[in-house]
Motif scaffolding. Sequence first.
Motif, PDB file in Angstrom:
ATOM      1  N   GLY A 196      33.250  26.397  31.916  1.00 23.51           N
ATOM      2  CA  GLY A 196      34.197  26.437  30.814  1.00 23.51           C
ATOM      3  C   GLY A 196      34.898  27.761  30.602  1.00 23.51           C
ATOM      4  N   THR A 197      34.809  28.681  31.560  1.00 22.93           N
ATOM      5  CA  THR A 197      35.462  29.981  31.405  1.00 22.93           C
ATOM      6  C   THR A 197      36.974  29.824  31.339  1.00 22.93           C
ATOM      7  N   LEU A 198      37.590  30.511  30.374  1.00 19.82           N
ATOM      8  CA  LEU A 198      39.038  30.473  30.192  1.00 19.82           C
ATOM      9  C   LEU A 198      39.661  31.790  30.623  1.00 19.82           C
ATOM     10  N   MET A 199      40.894  31.706  31.131  1.00 23.47           N
ATOM     11  CA  MET A 199      41.677  32.884  31.479  1.00 23.47           C
ATOM     12  C   MET A 199      42.922  32.917  30.587  1.00 23.47           C
ATOM     13  N   PHE A 200      43.027  33.928  29.727  1.00 21.41           N
ATOM     14  CA  PHE A 200      44.237  34.150  28.948  1.00 21.41           C
ATOM     15  C   PHE A 200      45.114  35.097  29.767  1.00 21.41           C
ATOM     16  N   VAL A 201      46.357  34.704  30.023  1.00 21.30           N
ATOM     17  CA  VAL A 201      47.211  35.418  30.970  1.00 21.30           C
ATOM     18  C   VAL A 201      48.441  35.992  30.273  1.00 21.30           C
ATOM     19  N   TYR A 202      48.841  37.224  30.695  1.00 19.18           N
ATOM     20  CA  TYR A 202      49.960  37.939  30.084  1.00 19.18           C
ATOM     21  C   TYR A 202      50.810  38.600  31.166  1.00 19.18           C
ATOM     22  N   PRO A 203      52.120  38.667  30.969  1.00 17.01           N
ATOM     23  CA  PRO A 203      52.983  39.326  31.965  1.00 17.01           C
ATOM     24  C   PRO A 203      52.796  40.837  31.955  1.00 17.01           C
ATOM     25  N   VAL A 204      52.925  41.444  33.111  1.00 14.26           N
ATOM     26  CA  VAL A 204      52.914  42.907  33.213  1.00 14.26           C
ATOM     27  C   VAL A 204      54.248  43.346  33.792  1.00 14.26           C
ATOM     28  N   SER A 205      54.401  43.220  35.094  1.00 17.99           N
ATOM     29  CA  SER A 205      55.676  43.485  35.758  1.00 17.99           C
ATOM     30  C   SER A 205      55.632  42.832  37.124  1.00 17.99           C
ATOM     31  N   GLY A 206      56.780  42.334  37.563  1.00 19.20           N
ATOM     32  CA  GLY A 206      56.831  41.700  38.868  1.00 19.20           C
ATOM     33  C   GLY A 206      55.833  40.568  38.980  1.00 19.20           C
ATOM     34  N   SER A 207      54.988  40.638  39.985  1.00 21.24           N
ATOM     35  CA  SER A 207      53.986  39.593  40.218  1.00 21.24           C
ATOM     36  C   SER A 207      52.617  39.963  39.669  1.00 21.24           C
ATOM     37  N   ASP A 208      52.550  40.989  38.836  1.00 20.13           N
ATOM     38  CA  ASP A 208      51.281  41.382  38.222  1.00 20.13           C
ATOM     39  C   ASP A 208      51.098  40.659  36.885  1.00 20.13           C
ATOM     40  N   ARG A 209      49.854  40.333  36.584  1.00 24.63           N
ATOM     41  CA  ARG A 209      49.504  39.721  35.314  1.00 24.63           C
ATOM     42  C   ARG A 209      48.232  40.379  34.772  1.00 24.63           C
ATOM     43  N   THR A 210      48.130  40.418  33.453  1.00 24.90           N
ATOM     44  CA  THR A 210      46.862  40.808  32.827  1.00 24.90           C
ATOM     45  C   THR A 210      46.095  39.541  32.500  1.00 24.90           C
ATOM     46  N   LYS A 211      44.794  39.539  32.794  1.00 27.52           N
ATOM     47  CA  LYS A 211      43.976  38.390  32.434  1.00 27.52           C
ATOM     48  C   LYS A 211      42.841  38.834  31.522  1.00 27.52           C
ATOM     49  N   LEU A 212      42.586  38.019  30.520  1.00 28.79           N
ATOM     50  CA  LEU A 212      41.407  38.163  29.676  1.00 28.79           C
ATOM     51  C   LEU A 212      40.471  37.017  30.005  1.00 28.79           C
ATOM     52  N   VAL A 213      39.256  37.341  30.392  1.00 22.74           N
ATOM     53  CA  VAL A 213      38.264  36.320  30.718  1.00 22.74           C
ATOM     54  C   VAL A 213      37.466  36.008  29.460  1.00 22.74           C
ATOM     55  N   VAL A 214      37.561  34.754  29.004  1.00 25.11           N
ATOM     56  CA  VAL A 214      36.866  34.323  27.794  1.00 25.11           C
ATOM     57  C   VAL A 214      35.773  33.337  28.189  1.00 25.11           C
ATOM     58  N   MET A 215      34.531  33.742  28.014  1.00 25.50           N
ATOM     59  CA  MET A 215      33.385  32.878  28.317  1.00 25.50           C
ATOM     60  C   MET A 215      33.124  31.995  27.105  1.00 25.50           C
ATOM     61  N   THR A 216      33.152  30.693  27.300  1.00 25.96           N
ATOM     62  CA  THR A 216      33.047  29.759  26.178  1.00 25.96           C
ATOM     63  C   THR A 216      31.605  29.331  25.924  1.00 25.96           C
ATOM     64  N   ASP A 217      31.395  28.829  24.702  1.00 22.64           N
ATOM     65  CA  ASP A 217      30.123  28.221  24.291  1.00 22.64           C
ATOM     66  C   ASP A 217      28.929  29.121  24.569  1.00 22.64           C
ATOM     67  N   ARG A 218      29.013  30.346  24.070  1.00 20.97           N
ATOM     68  CA  ARG A 218      27.892  31.278  24.176  1.00 20.97           C
ATOM     69  C   ARG A 218      27.111  31.261  22.870  1.00 20.97           C
ATOM     70  N   SER A 219      25.820  30.982  22.946  1.00 17.95           N
ATOM     71  CA  SER A 219      24.941  31.039  21.778  1.00 17.95           C
ATOM     72  C   SER A 219      24.274  32.407  21.791  1.00 17.95           C
ATOM     73  N   LEU A 220      24.667  33.259  20.869  1.00 15.68           N
ATOM     74  CA  LEU A 220      24.268  34.659  20.905  1.00 15.68           C
ATOM     75  C   LEU A 220      23.366  35.021  19.732  1.00 15.68           C
ATOM     76  N   LYS A 221      22.269  35.648  20.038  1.00 14.06           N
ATOM     77  CA  LYS A 221      21.450  36.258  19.004  1.00 14.06           C
ATOM     78  C   LYS A 221      21.962  37.681  18.877  1.00 14.06           C
ATOM     79  N   THR A 222      22.652  37.942  17.807  1.00 14.17           N
ATOM     80  CA  THR A 222      23.371  39.194  17.713  1.00 14.17           C
ATOM     81  C   THR A 222      23.388  39.676  16.273  1.00 14.17           C
TER      82      THR A 222
END
Length: 259
Positions: A196-222
């Motif tokens: 279920g990992t998601l990639m949020f993608v954003y333009p940078v320049s040309g063929s480059d992109r920024t990606k944010l890796v979002v790990m879903t459904d994490r049960s965290l003791k925090t």
Amino acid sequence: RQAGEYAIIDDLAPYTSTELVEVGQRSGQTRLVERTVVQLPNAPVFKTDAGWGGGHKLSVSQQVLNKAAVADPAIAAKIINNVTQSPTALQHLTDDFRQFAQPIIGQLPAVGQPAVRLKMTGDLIHVGAVPPQVAQSLRTMGKPLKSAVISVRDEDVVHAMRPAKHSPVDAAWYLDLPKHLASPQAVLLDMQKNDGTLMFVYPVSGSDRTKLVVMTDRSLKTKVDGQRTRVDTNVVRTAQVVRLSNLATPLYVLLTGKL
């Protein structure tokens, strides 16, 4: 508004209040404690747990997202999406994140400097939500989310911004994380591990992109504002600049937007 739509909120404060409720004690006695109530227009009432008013510790944005973390993901995604469409509310959320992340980034060594061991506390802050259309697509695919809220722990800041990271994002870009999460160019589902990992993608320049890796459904003791608890959430783990060709493959399914 039509029924089922949610108003765009410029300031959350007018929609929050506190109430006193009775709670039991081990002695058998009861006592009055405070909790926060959030009533957004045309939306379900959010109430924090009894005893957690949060007003002296948490911003209003964090109070709303704390409650949204345990709300129905479809409803929470729509409400938070409308909140983050307000520049004022989004700026408050971004300011919260900057106060959380900047001191951690400041402790990281510069590139080429010896590594340092930082003490991680398990503190966590909410930074946004999965877009409603993404939550709906995942539900349709038989992969419903446990929570729509997206969070960051102190260890995630270190992991994303560590000096040894390949093609890292600029710290100033990372500190605007809530703003980026509110307006991705595209969101992809990573099919490689079926986790279920998601990639949020954003333009940078040309063929480059920024990606944010979002790990879903994490049960965290925090820790949330110093309180030890367990939460179901989605975590921003990595921020990185990549080539578009690395994303435009059958390994990723486009859920919204375009590359």
